[in-house]
Motif scaffolding. Structure first.
Motif, PDB file in Angstrom:
ATOM      1  N   TRP A   1      63.255  65.661  49.151  1.00  0.00           N
ATOM      2  CA  TRP A   1      63.365  65.872  50.597  1.00  0.00           C
ATOM      3  C   TRP A   1      64.956  66.672  50.752  1.00  0.00           C
ATOM      4  N   VAL A   2      65.732  66.473  50.300  1.00  0.00           N
ATOM      5  CA  VAL A   2      67.065  67.235  50.125  1.00  0.00           C
ATOM      6  C   VAL A   2      66.773  67.770  49.522  1.00  0.00           C
TER       7      VAL A   2
ATOM      8  N   LYS B   1      62.264  68.636  60.466  1.00  0.00           N
ATOM      9  CA  LYS B   1      62.856  68.520  59.637  1.00  0.00           C
ATOM     10  C   LYS B   1      62.839  67.144  59.200  1.00  0.00           C
ATOM     11  N   ASN B   2      63.709  66.567  59.548  1.00  0.00           N
ATOM     12  CA  ASN B   2      64.586  65.372  59.512  1.00  0.00           C
ATOM     13  C   ASN B   2      63.266  64.340  60.009  1.00  0.00           C
ATOM     14  N   VAL B   3      62.625  64.834  60.949  1.00  0.00           N
ATOM     15  CA  VAL B   3      61.464  64.339  61.719  1.00  0.00           C
ATOM     16  C   VAL B   3      60.269  63.712  60.508  1.00  0.00           C
ATOM     17  N   VAL B   4      60.159  64.993  60.169  1.00  0.00           N
ATOM     18  CA  VAL B   4      58.907  65.337  58.240  1.00  0.00           C
ATOM     19  C   VAL B   4      60.225  64.023  57.967  1.00  0.00           C
ATOM     20  N   MET B   5      60.809  64.107  57.476  1.00  0.00           N
ATOM     21  CA  MET B   5      61.562  62.975  55.863  1.00  0.00           C
ATOM     22  C   MET B   5      61.012  61.880  56.671  1.00  0.00           C
TER      23      MET B   5
ATOM     24  N   GLY C   1      57.400  60.344  57.920  1.00  0.00           N
ATOM     25  CA  GLY C   1      57.320  60.404  55.371  1.00  0.00           C
ATOM     26  C   GLY C   1      57.754  58.375  55.418  1.00  0.00           C
ATOM     27  N   MET C   2      59.210  58.412  55.882  1.00  0.00           N
ATOM     28  CA  MET C   2      59.316  57.182  54.947  1.00  0.00           C
ATOM     29  C   MET C   2      58.792  55.998  56.247  1.00  0.00           C
ATOM     30  N   ILE C   3      58.449  56.330  57.596  1.00  0.00           N
ATOM     31  CA  ILE C   3      58.103  55.010  58.155  1.00  0.00           C
ATOM     32  C   ILE C   3      56.767  55.409  57.044  1.00  0.00           C
TER      33      ILE C   3
END
Length: 233
Positions: free
Chosen positions: A98-99, A115-119, A122-124
């Protein structure tokens, strides 16, 4: 990854507990057994927790004999370490991808936050799908001999973040940037675990609040004076 051994207790007379798999399977049948042990352990972790987990319980649920399990794993700690390795590695790879794809970039706060919300979403989802994902996270925090696994994952990702962001924040001393990245990664883990463990308690709102916090924090770092202190307003 280098082999890790840990003391069972603080006593110097306590026996060592091996934390590595005894044998990596090379044939299909052995690979099936190996994966069955891990999947079953993940299910039981979610149901009964680490303290109640035992190799006998895993064998009974999986329909395996103890020698079949012990061929690959010396104890339940080694099983949890393998599960933890896999979960941490999957999370780390997703975040670093992602980064590198520009996850930190964005012309506006709204774009960066999305963008942070998407990342984080996805982690969750990844952690929820992983067998025993939330329970693995709890065990890695609670079992002293396994905490280093989580710390190593956090520090590796934080160091990668620091390297990628050094050009963006040239005025920030390296030491502060690395501390900031460690804190950011640790908060990401905490938010992920909160959302996974309490999916019905406004998980989406939690994600957005954390991402807003991150964006404001990085704005503060960007405005930091050359001595690395807080900006004067």
């Amino acid at each position: 990854m280098p082999k890790t051994r840990a003391r069972k207790t603080a006593s110097s007379t306590s026996p060592d507990i091996a934390l590595d798999a005894k044998l990596q399977p090379t044939q299909a049948r052995g690979q099936d057994t190996y994966e069955i042990v891990l999947a079953t352990a993940g299910e039981l972790l979610r149901e009964i927790g680490f303290e109640q987990l035992s190799t006998n319980a895993i064998c009974k649920r999986a329909g395996l004999t103890p020698p079949a399990l012990y061929r690959y794993f010396p104890n339940k700690y080694a099983i949890l370490k393998e599960l933890g390795d896999r979960l941490m590695r999957a999370q780390d790879e997703a975040v670093l991808a992602w980064v590198k794809a520009g996850g930190f970039d964005g012309a506006t706060a709204e774009e960066r936050i999305e963008k942070n919300v998407v990342m984080l979403t996805g982690m969750i989802e990844m952690t929820r799908r992983f067998p025993g994902g939330a329970a693995i996270g709890r065990a890695l925090r609670a079992v002293p001999m396994l905490q280093q696994l989580r710390f190593a994952s956090r520090d590796m990702v934080a160091d990668n973040f620091a390297e990628l962001l050094r050009e963006r924040f040239p005025q920030v001393p390296d030491a502060r940037l690395r501390v900031a990245m460690r804190m950011t990664v640790e908060l990401t883990y905490a938010a992920t675990e909160m959302a996974v463990e309490e999916p019905d308690r406004d998980a989406e709102a939690l994600i957005r609040e954390v991402c807003l916090l991150f964006d404001r924090y990085f704005e503060t770092i960007a405005e930091a004076p050359s001595n690395g202190g807080l900006p004067i307003r």
